[in-house]
Design an enzyme around this catalytic site. Structure first.
Site, PDB file in Angstrom:
ATOM      1  N   HIS A 223     -90.242  12.508  56.857  1.00 50.88           N
ATOM      2  CA  HIS A 223     -89.304  11.810  55.970  1.00 50.88           C
ATOM      3  C   HIS A 223     -89.900  11.427  54.616  1.00 50.88           C
ATOM      4  O   HIS A 223     -89.191  10.990  53.729  1.00 50.88           O
ATOM      5  CB  HIS A 223     -88.778  10.541  56.644  1.00 50.88           C
ATOM      6  CG  HIS A 223     -89.786   9.415  56.680  1.00 50.88           C
ATOM      7  ND1 HIS A 223     -90.838   9.388  57.557  1.00 50.88           N
ATOM      8  CD2 HIS A 223     -89.902   8.302  55.923  1.00 50.88           C
ATOM      9  CE1 HIS A 223     -91.541   8.303  57.357  1.00 50.88           C
ATOM     10  NE2 HIS A 223     -91.010   7.615  56.372  1.00 50.88           N
TER      11      HIS A 223
HETATM   12  C1  UD1 Z   1     -88.357   3.611  53.976  1.00 51.99           C
HETATM   13  C2  UD1 Z   1     -89.714   3.017  53.576  1.00 51.99           C
HETATM   14  C3  UD1 Z   1     -90.840   3.820  54.233  1.00 51.99           C
HETATM   15  C4  UD1 Z   1     -90.623   3.923  55.725  1.00 51.99           C
HETATM   16  C5  UD1 Z   1     -89.239   4.498  55.991  1.00 51.99           C
HETATM   17  C6  UD1 Z   1     -88.912   4.609  57.450  1.00 51.99           C
HETATM   18  C7  UD1 Z   1     -89.853   2.039  51.328  1.00 51.99           C
HETATM   19  C8  UD1 Z   1     -90.425   2.223  49.977  1.00 51.99           C
HETATM   20  N1  UD1 Z   1     -89.937   3.097  52.139  1.00 51.99           N
HETATM   21  O1  UD1 Z   1     -88.279   4.926  53.465  1.00 51.99           O
HETATM   22  O2  UD1 Z   1     -92.068   3.169  53.982  1.00 51.99           O
HETATM   23  O3  UD1 Z   1     -91.618   4.766  56.268  1.00 51.99           O
HETATM   24  O4  UD1 Z   1     -88.277   3.617  55.386  1.00 51.99           O
HETATM   25  O5  UD1 Z   1     -87.646   5.169  57.581  1.00 51.99           O
HETATM   26  O6  UD1 Z   1     -89.342   0.986  51.626  1.00 51.99           O
HETATM   27  N2  UD1 Z   1     -80.459   6.454  54.644  1.00 51.99           N
HETATM   28  C9  UD1 Z   1     -79.334   6.515  55.431  1.00 51.99           C
HETATM   29  N3  UD1 Z   1     -79.120   5.482  56.296  1.00 51.99           N
HETATM   30  C10 UD1 Z   1     -79.941   4.416  56.396  1.00 51.99           C
HETATM   31  C11 UD1 Z   1     -81.074   4.375  55.582  1.00 51.99           C
HETATM   32  C12 UD1 Z   1     -81.333   5.401  54.718  1.00 51.99           C
HETATM   33  O7  UD1 Z   1     -78.560   7.447  55.374  1.00 51.99           O
HETATM   34  O8  UD1 Z   1     -79.690   3.511  57.231  1.00 51.99           O
HETATM   35  C13 UD1 Z   1     -80.728   7.598  53.746  1.00 51.99           C
HETATM   36  C14 UD1 Z   1     -80.168   7.387  52.384  1.00 51.99           C
HETATM   37  O9  UD1 Z   1     -79.748   8.624  51.908  1.00 51.99           O
HETATM   38  C15 UD1 Z   1     -81.362   6.932  51.587  1.00 51.99           C
HETATM   39  C16 UD1 Z   1     -82.487   7.703  52.238  1.00 51.99           C
HETATM   40  O10 UD1 Z   1     -82.126   7.780  53.618  1.00 51.99           O
HETATM   41  O11 UD1 Z   1     -81.214   7.194  50.225  1.00 51.99           O
HETATM   42  C17 UD1 Z   1     -83.844   7.079  52.120  1.00 51.99           C
HETATM   43  O12 UD1 Z   1     -83.800   5.722  52.585  1.00 51.99           O
HETATM   44  P1  UD1 Z   1     -84.733   4.599  51.898  1.00 51.99           P
HETATM   45  O13 UD1 Z   1     -84.454   3.298  52.541  1.00 51.99           O
HETATM   46  O14 UD1 Z   1     -84.607   4.674  50.426  1.00 51.99           O
HETATM   47  O15 UD1 Z   1     -86.205   5.065  52.186  1.00 51.99           O
HETATM   48  P2  UD1 Z   1     -86.896   5.740  53.450  1.00 51.99           P
HETATM   49  O16 UD1 Z   1     -87.206   7.134  53.059  1.00 51.99           O
HETATM   50  O17 UD1 Z   1     -86.132   5.508  54.717  1.00 51.99           O
END
Ligand code: UD1
Length: 387
Positions: A223
């Site tokens: 991820h």
């Molecule tokens: C975040 C953390 C990372 C952790 C990871 C675990 C930061 C900087 N990063 O990264 O350290 O390892 O979580 O997952 O805080 N999305 C969904 N549903 C959700 C959440 C996210 O669809 O419930 C999708 C969205 O498109 C979003 C993308 O995932 O834009 C990334 O989510 P985001 O919370 O920005 O960061 P992670 O990559 O999950």
């Protein structure tokens, strides 16, 4: 005493669970009650990324949800700061406890200090020394302003000393995520592996039937922006899975929403979905992944926490990163993980080597399931000594 704990994203949930349970235990056994407030920033909001962890790990519902949601880092950090600032106008804890290195950790520690509230950072002192990782900035900023720096290992304590932090602020307490593992591993072992697979199959992946048994499959998670936000990197991984890895060992892969989104953006989805012996799952719960990890042949991952869980369980772990903030999990420090970054050659060599490797569980100091108790005691001791 009033403690406010902050969570935002998936890796926080398993770390806050034992801390809250420790406060509940303390309150049952003592006349003096610790008031606890749980704040969820809402960074992760899908039921499979959030609610399932609260249910399975018996975490009480958050008292406040800031509803931040997805967005760029600036947007997430900024909105969390605004909402947490508003909250602290009305809620006045003695301590704000932040965990790990997600965006909530940075935003809420900064705002708590602006309100002159003491901040305790659980999982302090981890350093990858790679400032391109957003989490490294989150760790460094949080540690630079926190009053109580609770570290998972001695390497992390030394990192803080080298940065000039004072001894009175540093406390080695152990690894809180291992508390959760220890507390849940027996329940996880009772899960039926094939039920986990069948109940969590990815939408379009019903076509293949697949039965797993101990040692007959590998696990993979992916991820990190460094791996999934670049077309070349992602398509190289797909090629290696298709041609080298999956033909020798079926791979079970619970798919993070970011990775799904990127595969579709890059038009790689069909290729990815067509790989023989690649079993795609939706994001799965903590107990489900733990069960699979107890019986997998090996794990390929870019997650930090998984390197630690593999170390404790002994699962050979290939880490798709150039650096790690958790060196204690590396083979050269007695752990089970090797760093291969995006180097496909290294990935394939390690895969071949690990195919014949036995499990070698390791228990570094204070990975004993009792870290949450030491965290709470450290907060109480700090108050007794320094007010
Ligand atoms: C975040 C953390 C990372 C952790 C990871 C675990 C930061 C900087 N990063 O990264 O350290 O390892 O979580 O997952 O805080 N999305 C969904 N549903 C959700 C959440 C996210 O669809 O419930 C999708 C969205 O498109 C979003 C993308 O995932 O834009 C990334 O989510 P985001 O919370 O920005 O960061 P992670 O990559 O999950």
């Amino acid at each position: 005493m009033k403690i406010l704990s902050v969570v935002g994203a998936r890796p926080n949930f398993m770390k806050v669970a034992p801390f809250i349970h420790e406060i509940q235990r303390y309150n049952r056994e003592n006349d003096k009650v610790i008031e606890h407030i749980l704040v969820h920033t809402g960074q992760h909001y899908d039921p499979s990324m959030s609610d399932i962890f609260f249910d399975r790990l018996k975490i009480p519902r958050p008292d406040f949800n800031l509803g931040i949601g997805s967005g760029g880092h600036g947007e997430q950090l900024g909105s969390t700061m605004i909402e947490f600032d508003n909250l602290l106008q009305n809620v006045h804890p003695d301590w704000v406890v932040v965990i790990g290195d997600v965006n909530a950790t940075l935003s809420c520690s900064v705002i708590a200090k602006r309100h002159h509230i003491k901040v305790c950072h659980i999982e302090s002192g981890l350093r990858s020394f790679d400032k391109r990782m957003p989490e490294e900035i989150n760790r460094m900023v949080t540690d630079s302003i926190s009053d109580l720096l609770l570290t998972p290992d001695n390497i992390s304590s030394d990192n803080l000393r080298k940065e000039g932090k004072s001894e009175k602020n540093i406390q080695f307490v152990g690894n809180i995520m291992i508390d959760t593992l220890v507390n849940n591993v027996e329940e996880a072992r009772l899960f039926n592996t094939n039920d986990i697979i069948e109940n969590n199959r990815f939408k379009n992946d019903k076509k293949r039937t697949f039965k797993v048994e101990e040692g007959s499959f590998g696990l993979m998670t992916l991820h990190r922006p460094s791996n999934v936000d670049h077309y070349e990197v992602l398509s190289d991984f797909i090629k290696t899975l298709d041609q080298t890895i999956c033909p020798k060992l079926p791979i079970v892969l619970p798919l993070h929403p970011r990775t799904e989104k990127q595969l579709k953006t890059f038009d790689l989805w069909d290729k990815f979905n067509a790989i023989e012996n690649l079993i795609l799952l939706k994001p799965i719960g903590y107990l489900e992944l733990l069960k699979l990890n107890t019986i997998a042949k090996l794990f390929i991952s870019d997650s930090g926490g998984i390197q630690e869980e593999c170390t404790y369980l002994g699962t050979p772990c290939i880490t798709l990163r150039d650096s790690t903030e958790r060196p204690i999990t590396l083979k050269e420090h007695g752990g089970v993980s090797v760093l291969v970054g995006t180097n496909i050659c290294l990935l394939e060599t390690s895969f071949e080597e690990f195919l014949n490797k036995e499990r070698q569980p390791q228990k570094p100091q204070y990975w004993d399931g009792r870290t949450a108790g030491r965290c709470l005691k450290a907060i109480q001791d700090y108050d007794s000594s320094f007010g």
